[in-house]
Design an enzyme around this catalytic site. Structure first.
Site, PDB file in Angstrom:
ATOM      1  N   GLY A 101       0.812  -1.221   0.000  1.00 59.42           N
ATOM      2  CA  GLY A 101       0.000   0.000   0.000  1.00 59.42           C
ATOM      3  C   GLY A 101       0.839   1.263   0.000  1.00 59.42           C
ATOM      4  N   GLU A 104       1.769   1.769  -3.447  1.00 60.94           N
ATOM      5  CA  GLU A 104       0.542   2.142  -4.165  1.00 60.94           C
ATOM      6  C   GLU A 104       0.197   3.615  -3.917  1.00 60.94           C
ATOM      7  OE1 GLU A 104      -1.472  -1.323  -2.438  1.00 60.94           O
ATOM      8  OE2 GLU A 104      -2.209  -1.764  -4.451  1.00 60.94           O
TER       9      GLU A 104
HETATM   10  N1  3HC Z   1       1.872  -4.371   9.026  1.00 62.67           N
HETATM   11  C1  3HC Z   1       2.020  -4.605  10.358  1.00 62.67           C
HETATM   12  N2  3HC Z   1       3.186  -4.862  10.950  1.00 62.67           N
HETATM   13  C2  3HC Z   1       4.263  -4.884  10.160  1.00 62.67           C
HETATM   14  C3  3HC Z   1       4.199  -4.660   8.783  1.00 62.67           C
HETATM   15  C4  3HC Z   1       2.934  -4.381   8.211  1.00 62.67           C
HETATM   16  N3  3HC Z   1       2.777  -4.099   6.909  1.00 62.67           N
HETATM   17  N4  3HC Z   1       5.425  -4.753   8.266  1.00 62.67           N
HETATM   18  C5  3HC Z   1       6.241  -5.024   9.298  1.00 62.67           C
HETATM   19  N5  3HC Z   1       5.548  -5.111  10.444  1.00 62.67           N
HETATM   20  C6  3HC Z   1       6.068  -5.341  11.790  1.00 62.67           C
HETATM   21  C7  3HC Z   1       6.755  -6.683  11.917  1.00 62.67           C
HETATM   22  O1  3HC Z   1       5.836  -7.693  12.227  1.00 62.67           O
HETATM   23  C8  3HC Z   1       7.743  -6.405  13.032  1.00 62.67           C
HETATM   24  O2  3HC Z   1       7.014  -6.472  14.221  1.00 62.67           O
HETATM   25  P1  3HC Z   1       7.725  -7.048  15.534  1.00 62.67           P
HETATM   26  O3  3HC Z   1       8.897  -6.168  15.782  1.00 62.67           O
HETATM   27  O4  3HC Z   1       6.646  -6.946  16.550  1.00 62.67           O
HETATM   28  O5  3HC Z   1       8.111  -8.453  15.203  1.00 62.67           O
HETATM   29  C9  3HC Z   1       8.126  -4.942  12.816  1.00 62.67           C
HETATM   30  O6  3HC Z   1       7.090  -4.383  12.009  1.00 62.67           O
HETATM   31  C10 3HC Z   1       9.436  -4.747  12.099  1.00 62.67           C
HETATM   32  O7  3HC Z   1       9.434  -5.555  10.934  1.00 62.67           O
HETATM   33  P2  3HC Z   1      10.715  -6.411  10.501  1.00 62.67           P
HETATM   34  O8  3HC Z   1      11.242  -7.108  11.664  1.00 62.67           O
HETATM   35  O9  3HC Z   1      10.317  -7.186   9.317  1.00 62.67           O
HETATM   36  O10 3HC Z   1      11.702  -5.238  10.137  1.00 62.67           O
HETATM   37  P3  3HC Z   1      12.750  -5.148   8.947  1.00 62.67           P
HETATM   38  O11 3HC Z   1      13.423  -3.855   9.079  1.00 62.67           O
HETATM   39  O12 3HC Z   1      13.565  -6.388   8.870  1.00 62.67           O
HETATM   40  O13 3HC Z   1      11.874  -5.125   7.603  1.00 62.67           O
HETATM   41  C11 3HC Z   1      10.090  -4.410   6.150  1.00 62.67           C
HETATM   42  C12 3HC Z   1      11.007  -4.037   7.342  1.00 62.67           C
HETATM   43  C13 3HC Z   1      10.950  -4.561   4.878  1.00 62.67           C
HETATM   44  C14 3HC Z   1       9.116  -3.296   5.970  1.00 62.67           C
HETATM   45  C15 3HC Z   1       9.397  -5.749   6.451  1.00 62.67           C
HETATM   46  O14 3HC Z   1       8.806  -5.676   7.724  1.00 62.67           O
HETATM   47  C16 3HC Z   1       8.320  -6.118   5.497  1.00 62.67           C
HETATM   48  O15 3HC Z   1       8.602  -6.643   4.442  1.00 62.67           O
HETATM   49  N6  3HC Z   1       7.059  -5.859   5.864  1.00 62.67           N
HETATM   50  C17 3HC Z   1       5.923  -6.271   5.099  1.00 62.67           C
HETATM   51  C18 3HC Z   1       5.662  -5.355   3.948  1.00 62.67           C
HETATM   52  C19 3HC Z   1       4.432  -5.794   3.218  1.00 62.67           C
HETATM   53  O16 3HC Z   1       4.190  -6.959   3.001  1.00 62.67           O
HETATM   54  N7  3HC Z   1       3.616  -4.811   2.790  1.00 62.67           N
HETATM   55  C20 3HC Z   1       2.390  -5.093   2.147  1.00 62.67           C
HETATM   56  C21 3HC Z   1       1.297  -5.143   3.138  1.00 62.67           C
HETATM   57  S1  3HC Z   1      -0.233  -5.648   2.432  1.00 62.67           S
HETATM   58  C22 3HC Z   1      -0.811  -4.283   1.663  1.00 62.67           C
HETATM   59  O17 3HC Z   1      -0.212  -3.267   1.659  1.00 62.67           O
HETATM   60  C23 3HC Z   1      -2.151  -4.454   1.030  1.00 62.67           C
HETATM   61  C24 3HC Z   1      -2.481  -3.372   0.055  1.00 62.67           C
HETATM   62  O18 3HC Z   1      -2.045  -3.713  -1.222  1.00 62.67           O
HETATM   63  C25 3HC Z   1      -3.932  -3.155  -0.001  1.00 62.67           C
END
Ligand code: 3HC
Ligand code: NAI
Length: 712
Positions: A101, A104
């Site tokens: 998002g 996006e």
């Molecule tokens: N929502 C909620 N929590 C999230 C999150 C998200 N999108 N992304 C990361 N977190 C949380 C993790 O669970 C973690 O929590 P914790 O410390 O309690 O375990 C904390 O944030 C830190 O994350 P990481 O340990 O993964 O930190 P890094 O620095 O290693 O990585 C990152 C950061 C690259 C942003 C990685 O967290 C990541 O890839 N996140 C997911 C990104 C993602 O998938 N985004 C798409 C979401 S779906 C969406 O957007 C739908 C839309 O299209 C409608």
């Protein structure tokens, strides 16, 4: 929230929702309010959106999924619509990671700036969903359908420079991002925004879309291995040739389909479990955990044995910037390892990284390292000899770790004067690629030693999971019942390719026989010889062919090894291989060997369905997982799932073996199937349902409630 401020004519909206600025409901609300305020204020002529702290928004708040907060208005689509239709130019200024998002939002903006280190992408496919806030419609309008398919179905992050060359980013800015973004915003004030709206553009080469999709379909399906999200993403991208509103409607329809599938929650569970394992606790004593135990600082590591694993481990350590002393007894092997390491390290930093490597043939050179990882042959006598030497030469505080795949850590620790500093660090091959690190504590391993092994995993980019000491630990112990049942299926009528096909259709990259050929059929054979279950020339004297120590035993794998068929490395194993090729070809010689064996032992060949193959191989593996939880070898079911997802190719879209058992098969059905199979095969011990499973079905317990993963 999103903090609102103005710098002259520029309104700045800074998303502030640590740690990754995800779009929780309060952020969405603040963005919509901020945009309205900026629109209303006649003094504001342009708007900058950015992230506070470490990153631009990394996407939707995944923790909200499935809860009321996710659908609470304004939803993300409404935020992005407000950005897209804003009459004043909106500039997204990206640093950190603009994902899902977040990316996006950037695509809905009229201009995009990024710092050189920024990365962006649409990783939704890994969560079992699609980019459902217009990502499947806007991205193809910028980069074309082919690239959009590649980016969205892989979920890959791209760097700012690549985004610039693809036309996604308008400018890469150096220096202070806020200052640069404000100055850029000022430069576009008053310019019409209509021609900047990606939603109003058409997809390049729209007439070729069906052709492009057709060309990509086969590869995507093969890589998806049963996951439904990748092809559903493609269907949504295909709709980008329609008028924007129609395409968005199709995207919403497909998003709803994925969101309500069983795979999306499984993949989201996998996402959080991967992070949850860092919050480890001692399976037998919860007071020892990631909060209470402090790791020692590790700056230098000794690696003993420069074979397949030692080499991979060394690469991994050097890549993470650690100093390594690599010791090997065989000079030729040591030279070979150094060459391979040099070749594998990336060109750019190879010489700097290589300068951190010292090679040694004399144990005394390990005297100053902080931790030693032993990776010599899998032989208890040798391991003991090595640990005795290490105990004698290293400083007293050095931690001694073994990469054994299943030998008793306590027995190894017992030969040292520092059993509290002995731990298992089980890497997976290839060690510089595979993410799993199974860390094994022994009876006397200190909390500090456990914490150091877990921290080392984080330092070198592994997913570390803490488990207890038992033969094969968690991963290989569970695998044992899977491979045993796979060979029993051969006795009854299946052929290696039938078993492999069924397991691969379930979603594993390789079935057990192709896997056996890849790693070498002699690995298991040597283990069975060491345990006295077989000899190099057949069963031990006066041993019944089909039983060992009261348990059913199938000697087919031993017979294969006795023929010199050790897998790909000898050009033949369960399959045959053309010279230089890794393609597994069914071999009449093996099929005849199996057929003769069936005849000799009175097995009647029958047709076995794929469903039975999958159940017979995977249910005992899962059953072993219940034993492991019952014995306290793993603290939580998610620890087992992460081990299987990251070390054994268990398909991510099913969440892992324990998640799959509970949420997809259902514990009652699993128990019922195991009871049916164990009644049919009373002497296959691993088919006997575990007491924990029986108990949970009887009392209605849940796996999540067994450990601390109840919040998932
Ligand atoms: N929502 C909620 N929590 C999230 C999150 C998200 N999108 N992304 C990361 N977190 C949380 C993790 O669970 C973690 O929590 P914790 O410390 O309690 O375990 C904390 O944030 C830190 O994350 P990481 O340990 O993964 O930190 P890094 O620095 O290693 O990585 C990152 C950061 C690259 C942003 C990685 O967290 C990541 O890839 N996140 C997911 C990104 C993602 O998938 N985004 C798409 C979401 S779906 C969406 O957007 C739908 C839309 O299209 C409608
Ligand atoms: P390997 O046979 O490729 O390498 C072992 C190396 O140790 C050889 O180069 C040998 O010369 C060296 N060596 C033997 N005795 C030594 C000594 N006293 N001092 C220093 N070096 C000595 O073996 P591999 O496959 O790397 O396995 C090593 C360990 O890792 C084993 O315990 C194995 O079970 C484990 N392991 C192996 C995996 C695999 O897929 N190969 C996966 C996970 C663990």
């Amino acid at each position: 929230m999103a903090e609102y401020s103005t710098l002259g004519s520029v309104a700045v909206l800074q998303v502030n929702n640590p740690p990754v600025n995800s779009f929780s409901h309060h952020v969405r609300q603040a963005l919509v309010d901020g945009l309205e305020r900026a629109q209303r204020d006649p003094a504001v002529r342009s708007i900058v959106i950015m992230g506070k702290g470490r990153t631009f928004p990394a996407g939707a708040d995944i923790r909200e999924f499935g809860s009321g907060a996710a659908v609470k208005m304004p939803n993300l689509l409404m935020v992005l619509q407000a950005v897209d239709t804003c009459q004043k130019p909106v500039v997204s200024a990206i640093h950190g990671t603009a994902l899902g998002g977040g990316f996006e939002l950037a695509l809905a903006s009229h201009y995009r700036l990024a710092v050189p280190s920024a990365r962006m992408g649409l990783p939704e496919v890994h969560l079992g969903i699609l980019p459902g806030a217009g990502g499947t419609q806007r991205l193809p309008r910028v980069v074309g359908v082919k690239t959009a398919i590649q980016m969205i179905t892989s979920g890959q992050h791209i760097k700012a420079q690549q985004a610039l060359s693809l036309g996604i980013v308008d400018k890469i800015v150096q220096g202070d991002l806020l200052k640069e973004a404000v100055s850029f915003a000022r430069s576009v004030e008053g310019r019409p925004v209509e021609d900047r709206r990606i939603s109003q553009k058409t997809v390049p080469e729209a007439d070729k879309v069906d052709e492009v999709v057709e060309a990509a379909r086969k590869t995507i399906l093969r890589k998806a291995r049963g996951a439904i999200a990748p092809m559903t993403c493609v269907q949504a991208i295909q709709a980008s040739v329609l008028p924007f509103e129609a395409g968005m409607a199709r995207e919403a329809e497909l998003m709803a389909f994925l969101m309500t599938s069983w795979q999306a929650p499984a993949q989201q569970y996998a996402f959080f479990s991967e992070r949850e394992v860092r919050r480890w606790s001692h399976p037998r004593d919860k007071r020892i955990n990631f909060k209470t135990a402090k790791p020692r600082v590790v700056k230098s590591v000794g690696v003993v044995g420069a074979g397949t694993m030692g080499m991979g481990i060394t690469i991994n350590l050097l890549q993470a910037g650690l100093k390594v002393v690599m010791l090997e007894v065989n000079k030729k092997q040591l030279d070979k390892a150094v060459n391979t390491i040099k070749k594998t390290l990336s060109q750019k930093s190879a010489s700097q990284k290589m300068s951190q490597l010292t090679t040694a043939m004399d144990y005394s050179q390990l005297r100053d390292v902080d931790i030693v990882i032993e990776a010599v042959f899998e032989n208890m006598r040798l391991k003991k000899e090595v640990f005795r030497k290490l105990d004698a030469v290293t400083k007293p505080q050095t931690i001694l770790a073994s990469n054994t795949s299943g030998l008793n850590i306590d027995e190894i620790a017992a030969v040292t004067k520092r059993p509290d500093k002995v731990v298992g660090t089980h890497f997976f091959a290839p060690a510089n690629v595979m993410r799993l690190l199974e860390n094994i504590y022994g009876r006397q391993t200190s909390p500090e030693t456990v914490a150091t092994a877990m921290q080392l995993g984080v330092t070198i980019g592994k997913v570390g999971v803490l488990v207890g000491n038992c033969p094969g630990f968690v991963g290989n112990r569970m695998l044992g019942s899977y491979t045993a049942e796979a060979v029993f299926l051969l006795e009854e009528g299946a052929e290696p390719q039938d078993v492999d096909r069924a397991i691969e259709e379930f979603g594993f990259p390789m079935g057990p026989f192709r896997m056996g050929d890849l790693s070498g059929t002699d690995i298991g054979w040597k283990g069975r010889i060491a345990k006295g279950l077989t000899t190099e020339h057949g069963p031990p004297p006066a041993t019944p062919a089909l039983y060992r120590r009261g348990n059913r035993y199938c000697p087919l794998p031993d017979m294969l090894c006795m023929k010199g068929r050790l897998g790909q490395k000898t050009g033949a194993g369960w399959y045959r291989y053309e010279p230089g090729s890794r393609t597994a070809l069914p071999d009449p010689v093996v099929l005849q060997m199996i057929q003769d064996y069936r005849q000799e032992h009175g097995f009647k060949k029958r047709t076995i369905s794929s469903q039975e193959i999958v159940e017979r191989c995977l249910y005992p593996l899962i059953n072993e997982g219940f034993h492991i939880l019952d014995e306290g070898i793993a603290a939580r079911s998610l620890d087992i799932d992460v081990i299987y997802l990251f070390g054994y190719g268990w398909p991510r879209h099913t969440g892992g073996p324990m998640y799959y058992a509970e949420r997809v098969i259902g514990l009652e059905k699993l128990l019922c199937s195991l009871e049916t199979y164990s009644a049919r095969y009373p002497d296959h011990a691993h088919l006997q349902p575990s007491p924990l499973l029986r108990n949970m079905v009887a009392k209605g317990g849940s796996l999540a409630a067994l450990g601390t993963d109840s919040k998932l």
